[in-house]
Scaffold this active site. Structure first.
Site, PDB file in Angstrom:
ATOM      1  N   THR A 283      27.019 -61.501 -33.208  1.00  0.00           N
ATOM      2  CA  THR A 283      27.437 -62.252 -32.006  1.00  0.00           C
ATOM      3  C   THR A 283      27.747 -63.742 -32.133  1.00  0.00           C
ATOM      4  O   THR A 283      28.431 -64.096 -31.166  1.00  0.00           O
ATOM      5  CB  THR A 283      26.015 -61.991 -31.092  1.00  0.00           C
ATOM      6  OG1 THR A 283      26.158 -60.389 -31.004  1.00  0.00           O
ATOM      7  CG2 THR A 283      26.098 -62.436 -29.783  1.00  0.00           C
TER       8      THR A 283
ATOM      9  N   THR B 221      22.812 -59.059 -35.409  1.00  0.00           N
ATOM     10  CA  THR B 221      21.199 -58.920 -35.499  1.00  0.00           C
ATOM     11  C   THR B 221      21.046 -57.307 -35.233  1.00  0.00           C
ATOM     12  O   THR B 221      20.066 -57.040 -35.896  1.00  0.00           O
ATOM     13  CB  THR B 221      20.761 -59.407 -33.945  1.00  0.00           C
ATOM     14  OG1 THR B 221      21.278 -58.940 -33.129  1.00  0.00           O
ATOM     15  CG2 THR B 221      20.675 -61.053 -34.328  1.00  0.00           C
TER      16      THR B 221
HETATM   17  N1  ASN Z   1      26.044 -56.002 -31.793  1.00  0.00           N
HETATM   18  C1  ASN Z   1      25.914 -57.499 -32.371  1.00  0.00           C
HETATM   19  C2  ASN Z   1      25.693 -57.313 -33.947  1.00  0.00           C
HETATM   20  O1  ASN Z   1      24.803 -56.735 -34.478  1.00  0.00           O
HETATM   21  C3  ASN Z   1      24.318 -57.945 -31.994  1.00  0.00           C
HETATM   22  C4  ASN Z   1      24.228 -59.349 -32.167  1.00  0.00           C
HETATM   23  O2  ASN Z   1      24.478 -59.879 -33.326  1.00  0.00           O
HETATM   24  N2  ASN Z   1      23.180 -59.898 -31.556  1.00  0.00           N
HETATM   25  O3  ASN Z   1      26.765 -57.697 -34.724  1.00  0.00           O
END
Ligand code: ASN
Length: 519
Positions: free
Chosen positions: A78, A182
């Site tokens: 993200t 994440t």
């Molecule tokens: N869907 C995203 C990922 O894991 C979530 C994030 O990075 N906050 O790439």
């Protein structure tokens, strides 16, 4: 000791002894802490001196000793996403351009004045932080992966690419930051911790919940904190930095999808807190007790799985899950590692699988705590051949299983043993059942191991500090064999212990009181 784990893992060491160990480790580690920071950026110093002497009179004065180099591997997530058709997707070739415009993440004036790009490479991917409070300049280079990935799309091959890039660039940089989504960051952090052996530099994963391009976001703080730690402290671990905290990578789990405080490390306190000052908990930082060369293992076994028990799960489901090619599973059990012991059909499936060599690791479904054999319902799983996963997170247990099962030269028995050993600080040190006595030469080794002593000199310092105390303890209880063993190990039994008396004085006093014997 900030890391309460270590005290707990010493059932046979007196509290006196563990506080002595604490004091000792604090001394050793705070000395190391100082030298660690000095060690930092030696390569940069050398490189920039050469530049300084060729830069000519008009070049502003460089202070190269304050520079450290960090490599940022941007895998996606993200932090670098933008909206397309109302959904967030990774945006290639945008991050460095955006960072370049953010004064907290790039000091263009310094870069120009010091001809940074002439030396450190093209402007498109090299940046420099403003001077830190510790008077350091962190020069960082961003290596963008293609394609950038939402971390849900990552596989073991992507972990291997990250590990290989760290290996390829290991000598050139003081530390590494991995930008990552994440959602699966805890898995990647755990996997990298096993893939990287004899790590001597920080590898810090970070990312964000909101893209760095948005007005309110957590990406800038997370990236800045990760860079400052990677560039200024020798924390030789795979870590995860999020929301002002640095965690051991194989201890974390994502606990919140809607908060900036997205991660928790339920069974280990953070390695560092970045508040007004960046405070490192050196007692908790893992130190491999070797000086062997850094290497990476990129081969991982993919025939692994996670199975969560629930009331009423059928034996058919379990049997189907454990079918070949499955070679190892993490069974998420109830509470402190319990499963129904009135379900012989289930226990039979587990038994048959372990008999044919499938490794089943028992981890708790609880967020915090460890697997024990306090209950008959837990003991039943040991009897069925499961390996206790202690306080490992399911993410750590799964990636450890994948790493261990890939070791083709080991027997199943050796792999099971490796699973129950603490390899990278992913579980509490397995010292239970080690029936140590003062006459056992392993005593000091076990203490050294628990303190993650990394070199001969530190071990000697521990031995010199502890032997008088051990000798006094042996004298006090009249254990002459232990006293002799300690003397043979090189201890001076005429030197004084913690209470200012020599072992001989202790022994005389004890015998005068009818306790010990005359030595
Ligand atoms: N869907 C995203 C990922 O894991 C979530 C994030 O990075 N906050 O790439």
């Amino acid at each position: 000791m900030a890391d309460g784990q270590r005290c707990r893992s010493f059932p046979s060491v007196s509290s006196e002894m563990s506080s002595l160990g604490t004091a000792l480790s604090n001394t050793c580690l705070s000395q190391l802490e100082h030298s660690d920071v000095c060690l930092q950026s030696q390569a940069s110093v050398h490189r920039r001196r050469r530049l300084s002497s060729s830069a000519g009179a008009e070049s502003p004065e460089l202070s190269p000793s304050t520079e450290a180099r960090v490599l940022v591997l941007n895998t996606g997530g993200t932090i670098g996403m933008m909206y397309h058709n109302n959904v967030l997707c990774p945006e290639p070739n945008a991050l460095v351009k955006a960072l370049r415009k953010l004064p907290i993440l790039h000091d263009e004036l310094y870069a120009q004045q010091t001809r940074l790009y002439d030396y450190y490479g093209p402007q498109e991917n090299t940046l420099v932080l403003p001077l830190s409070r510790q008077n350091k300049r962190i020069v960082y280079t961003v290596l963008e992966y293609s394609p950038l990935l939402d971390s849900c799309n990552m596989t073991t091959d992507d972990w291997a690419s990250i590990a290989k890039d760290i290996e390829k660039n290991y000598e050139k940089y003081d530390g590494f930051v991995v930008l990552h989504g994440t959602d699966t960051m805890a898995y990647t952090a755990s996997a990298l911790s096993f893939m990287c052996e004899h790590l001597g530099k920080p590898v810090i994963l970070t990312g964000s919940q909101v893209p760095i391009y948005e007005m309110r976001n957590d990406g800038r703080d997370n990236l800045l904190g990760a860079l400052l730690i990677a560039g200024q402290f020798v924390i030789p671990e795979v870590c995860l930095y999020f929301h002002h905290k640095l965690y051991r990578g194989n201890r974390v789990t994502k606990v919140d999808s809607g908060s900036f405080n997205a991660f928790a490390s339920p069974n280990l306190p953070p390695l560092a807190n970045a508040e007004v000052d960046i405070k490192i908990n050196w007692d908790t930082v893992w130190r491999a007790n070797t000086t062997a060369k850094f290497l990476v293992h990129t081969h991982m076994n993919r025939n692994v799985g996670l199975l969560r028990l629930f009331p009423g799960i059928t034996a058919d489901t379990v049997r189907a899950f454990l079918q070949p090619p499955m070679e190892g599973i993490v069974l998420e059990t109830y509470g402190s590692g319990n499963a129904p012991n009135n379900r012989t059909d289930l226990l039979e499936e587990f038994r048959m699988a372990t008999d044919r060599g499938v490794i089943i690791v028992n981890c708790t479904q609880c967020l915090r705590g460890s697997v024990t054999t306090s209950y008959a319902t837990g003991k039943a799983l040991i009897d069925a051949g499961l390996v206790p996963g202690c306080d490992m997170t399911p993410e750590a247990a799964l990636s450890k299983l994948s790493y261990v099962l890939a070791k083709q030269d080991l027997s199943v028995q050796e792999k099971r043993k490796m699973m129950s050993r603490n390899l990278r600080g992913e579980m509490i040190a397995d010292l239970e059942g080690a029936k140590l006595s003062l006459r056992d030469s392993r005593f000091l080794q076990v203490i050294a191991k628990s303190l993650s002593i990394s070199c001969k000199e530190e071990l000697e310092a521990i031995r010199d500090a502890l032997t008088p105390t051990l000798a006094c303890a042996a004298s006090k209880i009249g254990d002459l064999e232990a006293l002799e063993a300690i003397r043979q190990a090189g201890a001076d039994i005429h030197s004084t212990g913690y209470d200012g008396r020599t072992p001989l004085e202790v022994v005389s006093f004890s015998s005068a009181c009818g306790g010990g014997e005359k030595y």
